[in-house]
Design a protein around this motif. Sequence first.
Motif, PDB file in Angstrom:
ATOM      1  N   LEU A 102       0.787  -1.236   0.000  1.00 35.61           N
ATOM      2  CA  LEU A 102       0.000   0.000   0.000  1.00 35.61           C
ATOM      3  C   LEU A 102       0.821   1.290   0.000  1.00 35.61           C
ATOM      4  CD1 LEU A 102      -2.652  -1.079   2.676  1.00 35.61           C
ATOM      5  CD2 LEU A 102      -2.958  -1.063   0.189  1.00 35.61           C
ATOM      6  N   ARG A 103       2.136   1.207  -0.014  1.00 35.82           N
ATOM      7  CA  ARG A 103       2.922   2.435   0.121  1.00 35.82           C
ATOM      8  C   ARG A 103       2.642   3.411  -1.034  1.00 35.82           C
ATOM      9  NH1 ARG A 103       7.054  -1.264  -1.315  1.00 35.82           N
ATOM     10  NH2 ARG A 103       8.270  -0.695  -3.176  1.00 35.82           N
ATOM     11  N   LEU A 104       2.665   4.709  -0.675  1.00 39.50           N
ATOM     12  CA  LEU A 104       2.385   5.768  -1.648  1.00 39.50           C
ATOM     13  C   LEU A 104       3.665   6.329  -2.250  1.00 39.50           C
ATOM     14  CD1 LEU A 104      -0.401   7.666   0.341  1.00 39.50           C
ATOM     15  CD2 LEU A 104      -0.677   5.870  -1.392  1.00 39.50           C
ATOM     16  N   LEU A 105       4.734   6.356  -1.466  1.00 39.30           N
ATOM     17  CA  LEU A 105       6.040   6.769  -1.957  1.00 39.30           C
ATOM     18  C   LEU A 105       7.115   6.064  -1.159  1.00 39.30           C
ATOM     19  CD1 LEU A 105       7.242  10.092  -0.500  1.00 39.30           C
ATOM     20  CD2 LEU A 105       4.897   9.439  -0.086  1.00 39.30           C
ATOM     21  N   GLU A 106       8.337   6.134  -1.650  1.00 40.08           N
ATOM     22  CA  GLU A 106       9.435   5.414  -1.009  1.00 40.08           C
ATOM     23  C   GLU A 106      10.548   6.392  -0.658  1.00 40.08           C
ATOM     24  OE1 GLU A 106      12.439   1.677  -2.010  1.00 40.08           O
ATOM     25  OE2 GLU A 106      10.465   1.808  -2.976  1.00 40.08           O
ATOM     26  N   LEU A 107      10.576   6.783   0.598  1.00 37.54           N
ATOM     27  CA  LEU A 107      11.649   7.674   1.045  1.00 37.54           C
ATOM     28  C   LEU A 107      12.967   6.899   1.071  1.00 37.54           C
ATOM     29  CD1 LEU A 107       9.859   9.531   3.990  1.00 37.54           C
ATOM     30  CD2 LEU A 107      10.255  10.371   1.663  1.00 37.54           C
ATOM     31  N   PRO A 108      14.077   7.553   0.774  1.00 34.88           N
ATOM     32  CA  PRO A 108      15.375   6.849   0.748  1.00 34.88           C
ATOM     33  C   PRO A 108      15.786   6.377   2.134  1.00 34.88           C
ATOM     34  CG  PRO A 108      15.664   9.220   0.470  1.00 34.88           C
ATOM     35  CD  PRO A 108      14.195   8.972   0.387  1.00 34.88           C
ATOM     36  N   TRP A 109      16.163   5.113   2.216  1.00 33.00           N
ATOM     37  CA  TRP A 109      16.521   4.525   3.505  1.00 33.00           C
ATOM     38  C   TRP A 109      17.811   5.106   4.077  1.00 33.00           C
ATOM     39  CZ3 TRP A 109      21.233   2.222   4.132  1.00 33.00           C
ATOM     40  CH2 TRP A 109      21.920   1.848   2.976  1.00 33.00           C
ATOM     41  N   ASP A 110      18.704   5.622   3.208  1.00 32.70           N
ATOM     42  CA  ASP A 110      20.003   6.125   3.659  1.00 32.70           C
ATOM     43  C   ASP A 110      20.057   7.638   3.775  1.00 32.70           C
ATOM     44  OD1 ASP A 110      19.690   6.503   0.967  1.00 32.70           O
ATOM     45  OD2 ASP A 110      21.703   5.809   0.405  1.00 32.70           O
ATOM     46  N   SER A 111      18.902   8.282   3.837  1.00 31.66           N
ATOM     47  CA  SER A 111      18.854   9.738   3.991  1.00 31.66           C
ATOM     48  C   SER A 111      18.701  10.120   5.461  1.00 31.66           C
ATOM     49  CB  SER A 111      17.687  10.312   3.192  1.00 31.66           C
ATOM     50  OG  SER A 111      17.448  11.664   3.540  1.00 31.66           O
ATOM     51  N   ALA A 112      19.481  11.088   5.905  1.00 32.28           N
ATOM     52  CA  ALA A 112      19.359  11.577   7.285  1.00 32.28           C
ATOM     53  C   ALA A 112      17.981  12.191   7.520  1.00 32.28           C
ATOM     54  CB  ALA A 112      20.453  12.604   7.580  1.00 32.28           C
ATOM     55  N   TRP A 113      17.400  12.792   6.469  1.00 36.80           N
ATOM     56  CA  TRP A 113      16.058  13.373   6.603  1.00 36.80           C
ATOM     57  C   TRP A 113      15.033  12.288   6.898  1.00 36.80           C
ATOM     58  CZ3 TRP A 113      15.514  18.349   7.312  1.00 36.80           C
ATOM     59  CH2 TRP A 113      16.467  19.230   6.808  1.00 36.80           C
ATOM     60  N   THR A 114      15.152  11.160   6.234  1.00 41.51           N
ATOM     61  CA  THR A 114      14.240  10.040   6.504  1.00 41.51           C
ATOM     62  C   THR A 114      14.417   9.551   7.933  1.00 41.51           C
ATOM     63  OG1 THR A 114      14.394   9.351   4.186  1.00 41.51           O
ATOM     64  CG2 THR A 114      13.527   7.740   5.746  1.00 41.51           C
ATOM     65  N   TRP A 115      15.666   9.470   8.375  1.00 43.68           N
ATOM     66  CA  TRP A 115      15.973   8.993   9.728  1.00 43.68           C
ATOM     67  C   TRP A 115      15.327   9.908  10.776  1.00 43.68           C
ATOM     68  CZ3 TRP A 115      18.182  10.073  14.423  1.00 43.68           C
ATOM     69  CH2 TRP A 115      18.676   9.006  15.176  1.00 43.68           C
ATOM     70  N   TRP A 116      15.508  11.215  10.613  1.00 39.63           N
ATOM     71  CA  TRP A 116      14.959  12.158  11.593  1.00 39.63           C
ATOM     72  C   TRP A 116      13.432  12.223  11.524  1.00 39.63           C
ATOM     73  CZ3 TRP A 116      17.405  13.593  15.669  1.00 39.63           C
ATOM     74  CH2 TRP A 116      18.790  13.679  15.659  1.00 39.63           C
TER      75      TRP A 116
END
Length: 420
Positions: A102-116
């Motif tokens: 069901l995911r709508l988009l895929e944020l990058p797993w190795d991005s600090a923005w995704t982590w925060w």
Amino acid sequence: MAQFMDVVSLTKGIRSMFYIVTPNESSFENVEDVPPYVQQATPFFMGLMVVELVVSLLKDGTPLACVSDVVTSVSAGIISRMPTLFARGFEITTYIYVWDNLRLLELPWDSAWTWWLAFLVVDFSYYWVHRFAHELNFLWAAHQVHHSSEYYNLSTALRQSLTQQFSSWVFYLPMALAVPPSVFAVHIQFNLLYQFWIHTEVIRDLGPLEWILNTPSHHRVHHGTFAPEGNKVVYGLVHKINTFEIFHIQFHYYKYLWRRFNRYKKIFNKFGVLWKGPSWKPGKPRLGDHAEVPEVTGEELPFNPSWPLALKVYVCIHGLMLLGVYQDLFESRLMLSQLTVLMMTGYILLSLTSIGFIIDQRPTAPMLELLRCVLMMMLLRYGYMTAPLFVPIEAFVSISLLYWGLQTFSQLIAVKKKTT
């Protein structure tokens, strides 16, 4: 080089307990690569509990807990983790399903923005998990386990529910529409680990941090009532359970819910028992009437029945050995057959039950502990349990077996005399 790596691993483990980690060292592409941070934290749990005990003795001259309560809290922590021996945690399993389908988009797993972003959203979701666990009675049935201790120390943090994961997963699912499962798997563990250090009375006020973080002071009054910390906080449930038997602590409230559910004839009232607050009654506000809450005088004493010092030492020694079995089982489960894992799980559950019976001083405790010691001896003999000090441990178990055999025999003789 090996010593340097050990130091790095040690410092990282300590930092993980306080969420002091960076995106670079805790970002993974696949969920299978995410370390079992919570399981790896067991030595840190035990070590910090010892430090807290020493500090409390040096500071106030008295320990912050009793043996009965600490052993019971650790037992609850063990039993809450047992389902993950057989499958991924329910939270991560449902999360992966939503992500895959069901995911709508895929944020990058190795991005600090995704982590925060995950850091903030997991914390926000946990707030609602926790709030609803206090405001919906069928969720409180699981969460009450954590509040059942009448002490407040680091071991209290380990007093977790076996069933709460089967309802908390719902609150994290919106994240799965965009945040990769590996990122979620990291933060759901760090968020849980952070809760550990705030369960202490050793650390008092942290100044300006009280306005930003969930602190020991902030959480102490939550275990009593939410207000600025002033008078002595009285911990525990409104209605004391007065037992250290682990399965009763985990499941007694479900039996209570069922009785209340059947008490009412109107369907609205029946479902009100489940979906409204723990104190709700027909004609009362959703969360109940606070005027009916028993008055706290500050003179309340924790449930702490006396029992022999020798038995306390016995329970502590066997508890530590059981903790070793538990840790070994998790570390080697992928190399063991499902039947072996199931057998060892049964032994651990039997042991936790028997220890609770001993602490409660139940009449059936000698017979149950005799059975457990026989089973333990067999597991040692056939290599299902390993021990660094095999001969002394086997000798200790043999003595334990003999003692409980004599206790059981004397009980049977006493029963026979009564019936003749």
